[in-house]
Design an enzyme around this catalytic site. Structure first.
Site, PDB file in Angstrom:
ATOM      1  CG  ASN A   3     -41.658 -30.319  25.182  1.00 29.91           C
ATOM      2  OD1 ASN A   3     -41.559 -29.658  26.221  1.00 29.91           O
ATOM      3  ND2 ASN A   3     -41.091 -29.954  24.055  1.00 29.91           N
ATOM      4  CG  ASP A  40     -43.640  -8.391  25.321  1.00 26.94           C
ATOM      5  OD1 ASP A  40     -43.585  -8.794  26.498  1.00 26.94           O
ATOM      6  OD2 ASP A  40     -43.279  -7.250  24.962  1.00 26.94           O
ATOM      7  CG  ASP A  70     -38.521 -28.574  26.696  1.00 31.47           C
ATOM      8  OD1 ASP A  70     -38.558 -27.990  25.605  1.00 31.47           O
ATOM      9  OD2 ASP A  70     -39.274 -28.264  27.657  1.00 31.47           O
ATOM     10  CD  GLU A 101     -40.776  -2.099  29.743  1.00 34.10           C
ATOM     11  OE1 GLU A 101     -40.261  -2.106  28.615  1.00 34.10           O
ATOM     12  OE2 GLU A 101     -40.235  -2.623  30.725  1.00 34.10           O
ATOM     13  CG  ASP A 120     -41.839 -28.957  30.000  1.00 36.31           C
ATOM     14  OD1 ASP A 120     -40.962 -29.683  30.502  1.00 36.31           O
ATOM     15  OD2 ASP A 120     -42.131 -28.957  28.781  1.00 36.31           O
ATOM     16  CG  ASP A 153     -44.558 -26.611  26.291  1.00 38.03           C
ATOM     17  OD1 ASP A 153     -43.706 -27.442  26.670  1.00 38.03           O
ATOM     18  OD2 ASP A 153     -45.762 -26.649  26.599  1.00 38.03           O
ATOM     19  CG  HIS A 201     -41.020 -10.092  32.205  1.00 35.90           C
ATOM     20  ND1 HIS A 201     -41.953  -9.111  31.922  1.00 35.90           N
ATOM     21  CD2 HIS A 201     -39.964  -9.831  31.420  1.00 35.90           C
ATOM     22  CE1 HIS A 201     -41.471  -8.309  31.014  1.00 35.90           C
ATOM     23  NE2 HIS A 201     -40.268  -8.704  30.677  1.00 35.90           N
TER      24      HIS A 201
END
Ligand code: TEU
Ligand code: CA
Length: 541
Positions: free
Chosen positions: A22, A97, A24, A250, A20, A28, A319
């Site tokens: 920024n 993806d 939040d 996949e 990250d 990103d 993931h």
């Protein structure tokens, strides 16, 4: 165009949990840009980004509401252009993806399709119910019904995943044309290919009832049907063949024969596929019912696929999967040793290796204490279903600890500092508490770290024609050791010996020069230290 994707290693980034910038609490694109030097140092050549498109995040980006824009959480199209350009300057390729089995229900097409008179109605699979129920008895991947009733039009729409992920209708040629335009948009921006999400379920042969099954009733009507092959051949002919790119699919529930039909070069469809069979060797039927891990079972399934396909996409993590060191190794006393051994196992196989962010650090499953800390829709739905089936909460939680996809989605630990250097804000999901001893900075400075071991093995593989192109032969698979050989032209060969136990073992009569050891063994004396991997070879290896 050369098959450069056969020599490079792919590194998958889950952008939400990577870096990250920024504050939040969400990773990103500028964060990925800032970490390209670290990724380059690992020695990989291709980055696969999990979806960063506009999305309501019902399934963390796998529910896309605009394929041509970047979710504001991640940044802007300009950030993406900058990332692609900087990656290219560092000789890194970017792969996106491609999620085209379904869109988000907030996609403009779907919003318009709610009007039965709209030309977009036929972009999706809308059907009247049967009696006062849905059109058929199919069940979804996410433990829900497969049909959502729309009161305004009085019909149901199909969703194999969440109700916010309506399936596209590939009987409608307009859908394929739209998908081709999306692919061209990204390829024209300079990306080098696609990871194609659940790509072997696109075409539904029929919407008849399926044979009742514990999971995915109805899947016989859509797994790897001929219509999907036709779609893939069309995408290859119209788009992919015109760019220097690759496509890895996949592909759920594929057999080796289905795999060949999807990615053998003569088929003109995909370049590679992710099979799942090796990732199902430690479960009973579904991943929520774990069985004791067996190195022998894992190795035998991997060996079969090594023999059945011309070229494999080899992976132990992504993931959606738990962390491999917690699953196939030991995530306590022998975490480092077993993570290094698994690295040698994966990178010594024939095919393109896919690494998932954090695997190179030996990241473990999450250490959460309750369901409240989970974010994954699949985990939440399954927990609700199991509760309805009266599974006690302790049993349900144990199942989540072993199998929830959130095990792979904890933020990347960059430092031992505040929030592991991932964010200066509040992370969107909890950070593993073990980041004080598992983090990039510390491992980058430690020559004996898992990261250092990955860098050595990646370099070794890059300089080994036998590992890059040789054939594979399994020599032994027991629950103590896995031993296989890679050879090139008959006489040039290496032997890979893996100890899957906490004990020193003598695996039997193997000879050769130690080309690589994860435990610093210089001279081969016939023994493997706990969780040690050794590669033996001749002078010509
Ligand atoms: O996953 C497809 C899929 O089948 C997985 O959900 C898998 O079956 C399950 O997680 C058990 O491992 C792809 C994406 O990888 C996944 O993240 C998305 O949720 C899904 O498609 C829908 O797009
Ligand atoms: Ca951010």
């Amino acid at each position: 165009m050369s098959d450069w994707w056969k020599t490079e290693i792919v590194y998958q980034i889950y952008p939400r949990s990577f870096q990250d910038t920024n504050n939040d609490g969400i990773g990103d694109l500028p964060g990925i840009l800032s970490r390209l030097p670290e990724i380059k140092r690992l020695g990989v050549g291709i980055l696969w980004l999990s979806p960063v498109y506009a999305s309501p995040n019902d399934d963390n980006g796998y529910d896309i509401s605009d394929y041509r824009s970047i979710h504001p959480d991640f940044g802007t199209l300009e950030d993406m252009d900058r990332l692609i350009a900087e990656a290219r300057r560092l000789d890194l390729r970017i792969v996106m993806d491609l999620v085209i089995n379904h869109t988000s229900d907030e996609h403009e097409w779907f919003r318009k399709s709610r009007d039965p008179q709209s030309p977009y109605r036929d972009y999706y699979i809308w059907k009247p119910g049967v009696g006062d129920g849905p059109p058929n008895n199919w069940t979804s991947f996410f433990a829900e019904d497969c049909w959502e009733f729309d009161p305004a039009s009085g019909e149901y729409y199909l969703h194999l995943f969440s109700r916010k992920q309506p399936d596209l209708n590939y009987r409608n040629p307009a859908v394929l044309r739209e998908v081709e335009e999306i692919m061209r948009f990204w390829l024209e921006k300079g990306i080098s290919g696609f990871r194609c999400d659940v790509i072997n379920v696109l075409f539904k042969d029929s919407l008849d009832d399926g044979k009742k099954k514990l999971i995915l009733t109805g899947s016989e009507h859509y797994i790897s049907r001929e219509g999907t092959h036709e779609i893939l051949r069309t995408l290859r002919r119209d788009v992919l063949s015109r760019y220097d790119c690759f496509a890895v699919g996949e592909t759920v529930f594929v057999t080796p024969q289905m795999g060949r039909d999807l990615c053998e070069p003569s088929r003109g469809e995909l370049d590679m596929i992710f099979s799942f069979e090796h990732m199902e060797t430690d479960q009973y039927i579904v991943k929520w019912f774990r069985r004791r891990f067996s190195p022998r079972r894992l190795a035998k399934v991997i060996a079969r696929w090594q023999g059945e396909l011309t070229w494999n996409a080899n992976y132990f993590e992504n993931h959606d999967q738990p962390r491999s060191v917690s699953r196939f190794g030991d995530d306590s006393l022998y975490r480092s040793a077993s993570a290094k051994m698994l690295c040698v196992f994966l990178l010594s196989l024939r095919g393109t290796p896919f690494l998932y962010q954090g695997q190179e650090l030996g990241m473990t499953n999450f250490d959460y204490e309750s369901m409240d800390e989970l974010r994954d829709i699949e985990s939440r739905n399954v927990d609700k279903m199991l509760k309805r089936l009266h599974f006690p909460s302790g049993i349900r939680w144990r199942m989540m600890q072993k199998s929830s996809r959130d095990n792979a989605r904890t933020p990347y630990p960059w430092t031992a500092g505040k929030e592991a250097g991932f964010t200066d804000g509040t992370p969107w999901i909890g950070i593993n508490k073990n980041y004080s001893e598992i983090n990039y900075d510390m491992e980058d400075r430690d020559p004996d770290s898992v990261l250092a071991s990955y860098r050595r093995m990646i370099r070794f593989r890059a300089e080994s024609p036998i590992l890059l192109t040789g054939s594979f032969r399994l020599l032994r698979a027991t629950n103590r050791s896995v031993i296989f050989e890679r050879s090139l032209g008959g006489e040039r060969r290496v032997t890979v010996l893996l100890n899957f136990t906490k004990r020193t073992i003598r695996p039997g009569n193997f000879a050769g020069k130690v080309l690589l050891s994860t435990a610093g063994t210089a001279e081969w004396t016939g023994r493997l230290l706990p969780y040690e991997a050794v590669i033996l070879g001749g002078d010509d290896a």
